[in-house]
Design an enzyme around this catalytic site. Structure first.
Site, PDB file in Angstrom:
ATOM      1  N   ASP A 125       0.544  18.389  35.630  1.00 41.09           N
ATOM      2  CA  ASP A 125       1.512  17.309  35.853  1.00 41.09           C
ATOM      3  C   ASP A 125       2.064  16.794  34.517  1.00 41.09           C
ATOM      4  O   ASP A 125       1.308  16.532  33.599  1.00 41.09           O
ATOM      5  CB  ASP A 125       0.778  16.174  36.593  1.00 41.09           C
ATOM      6  CG  ASP A 125       1.731  15.177  37.223  1.00 41.09           C
ATOM      7  OD1 ASP A 125       2.907  15.164  36.836  1.00 41.09           O
ATOM      8  OD2 ASP A 125       1.276  14.412  38.100  1.00 41.09           O
ATOM      9  N   HIS A 154       4.400  14.135  34.366  1.00 46.56           N
ATOM     10  CA  HIS A 154       5.065  12.838  34.551  1.00 46.56           C
ATOM     11  C   HIS A 154       4.524  11.813  33.554  1.00 46.56           C
ATOM     12  O   HIS A 154       3.406  11.323  33.701  1.00 46.56           O
ATOM     13  CB  HIS A 154       4.865  12.347  35.985  1.00 46.56           C
ATOM     14  CG  HIS A 154       5.619  13.165  36.970  1.00 46.56           C
ATOM     15  ND1 HIS A 154       5.058  14.239  37.602  1.00 46.56           N
ATOM     16  CD2 HIS A 154       6.901  13.079  37.405  1.00 46.56           C
ATOM     17  CE1 HIS A 154       5.963  14.788  38.406  1.00 46.56           C
ATOM     18  NE2 HIS A 154       7.090  14.102  38.294  1.00 46.56           N
TER      19      HIS A 154
END
Lengths: 330, 144
Positions: free
Chosen positions: B22, B24
């Site tokens: 991930d 983000h």
């Protein structure tokens, strides 16, 4: 003629090089067997006599004498850290950058058997690290207590969590251990600070190790001090890459030093990726970096080299050169 | 003087980061700032972090808690076995928290919380929960 004398007291040979300071050229080289058993100067004097036969007979002015040594095994160290990928890795980098040969790297909490092993390995010095500043104190304190309990007879360089360095110093002091406190090698997570530790290791090498290795007479010979040979190669590489106040360096570089027993790789580079879309993970790398392949070399480790290459690939290479060799010959 | 020193509370340290593949990063930065404003020493290992990265960082920094973020839906897979690894690494009692879009799609909140608590997480923050809202819970967990 203004000459600089460079001396390398190697494990096998004592090598001398005369450099003309004004023309910046190597004038002559000579070597003789290193005589560590009796007097290191015997081998030096023999090489010096040979060197002098290759030099002009008059107008010789030695303006500087510089020395390095890997005699009697060079600088042998064990390092202790916490996590293998973090402070233990940082400790390895610091020791390698100081020109040491790492006998073994230990992580987390040690046992008395580990300390015994360090003594059996005959380490010249220990680098004790662990924890970021204000971080973990458990392991480094436990390890210091154990070193104190075993009355560890070799110098210990402490380069861990600054919050407990003083306390660790006290523990070692009470046990009569020789210790040196320096800055944390990893003050924050993944941030490397190896310079102070490298400097301290160099100092301890000068103060304790040189003498123990029978090099004390050689000290009087040179101008400044004798440093471990890999450190002098790294310093030379740094000078070549970055230049001086008056001269530009040649820029980032890699030096591969193939020795008899080991192969050293020195890199003077930031080593940053050429593309922007790269996410950085893990530990920082030092600008001046040295790594060692401990079992690849031209003489003592030639067999390990052959094993790594395999006879099949060697045969293929020889074929490409138009040479033929039977497997037995290889 | 010694007694005064003894009563001085040591600054708390929390390891934060985004687990798995991930990337983000925005929420990660907001969490970092928010915790810093509370006087916490934040060790932010950033995006694309493995379980081992969190654990290693927690050991070296002597962390008082770990806060795992996940936004891309694979949190359940990424977080499996993390407490076990922490127990192996001697971090049995270190508070472990997770927050974000931690499962695929919309699932029942109670079930998701149970799932992560069974996995050894002490606190589970669901989608829509703001860091500002759950801050008291985090502070309590790390002993502030």
């Amino acid at each position: 003629m203004n000459l600089i004398l460079c001396v390398d007291f190697g494990s096998t040979y004592t090598k001398l090089t005369a450099i003309d300071k004004d023309s910046e050229t190597i004038i002559a080289t000579a070597k003789s067997f290193t005589t560590i058993e009796d007097n290191i100067m015997n081998g030096f004097n023999k090489a010096k006599a040979e060197l002098e036969t290759k030099l002009p007979k008059k107008d010789i002015n030695w303006v500087a004498k510089l020395g390095c040594s890997s005699a009697a095994g060079g600088l042998k160290m064990c390092v202790i850290g916490n996590v293998p990928e973090l402070t233990t890795d940082a400790a390895k980098k610091a020791a390698l950058g100081a020109g040491a040969r790492i006998l073994k790297a230990y992580h987390f909490e040690q046992t008395e058997d580990d300390i015994k092993e360090m003594l059996d390995l005959n380490a010249d010095m220990i680098l004790l690290a662990g924890g970021t500043d204000g971080g973990n104190e458990t392991y480094i304190t436990a390890n210091a207590k154990l070193l104190a309990k075993c009355k560890f007879p070799k110098p210990i360089v402490i380069a861990g969590n600054k919050s407990c360095q003083k306390q660790i110093g006290e523990i070692l002091k009470k046990a009569g251990c020789k210790y040196y406190i320096t800055e944390n090698i990893m003050p924050q997570l993944n941030a490397l600070n190896v310079e102070p530790a490298r400097e301290t290791i160099r100092k301890v090498f000068m103060e304790h190790i040189i003498d123990a290795k029978g090099l004390h007479e050689a000290i009087n010979l040179v101008q400044n001090e004798i440093i471990p040979t890999p450190l002098s190669v790294l310093n030379a590489a740094h000078a070549l890459a970055t230049g001086s106040d008056t001269e530009e360096g040649i820029g980032e570089l890699v030096i591969v030093d193939i020795g008899g027993a080991t192969t050293d790789v020195h890199s003077i580079a930031k080593g940053l990726p050429s593309k922007g879309d790269v996410s950085y993970k893990g530990m920082e790398e030092p600008f001046d970096k040295r790594t060692v392949e401990g079992d690849l070399g031209m003489r003592y480790s030639a067999k390990a080299l052959l094993e790594a290459v395999t006879t099949k690939r060697l045969q293929k290479y020889l074929n490409e050169l138009g040479l033929k060799m039977e497997n037995e010959q290889v | 003087m010694a007694t005064k020193k003894a009563t001085n509370k040591k600054q708390k340290t929390v390891v934060i980061g985004v687990i798995g593949a991930d990337v983000h990063v925005v929420g990660n930065k907001i969490i970092e700032r928010t915790l810093q404003q509370e006087g916490i020493n934040v060790v932010n290992i950033g995006v694309l972090s493995s379980q081992q990265d969190f654990i290693n960082a927690a050991i070296e920094s002597g962390a008082d808690g770990i806060l795992v973020s996940s936004l891309y839906g694979h949190g359940e897979l990424d977080c499996q076995g993390m407490r076990g690894k922490m127990i192996e690494a001697g971090l049995k009692n270190t508070p472990l928290m997770v927050g974000g879009n931690i499962v695929v799609g919309k699932q029942d909140t109670k079930e998701v919380m149970k799932k992560f608590k069974d996995m050894g997480f002490d606190e589970v923050f669901m989608p829509g929960e703001q860091i500002f809202d759950v801050l008291p819970v985090i502070l309590k967990r790390i002993g502030m």
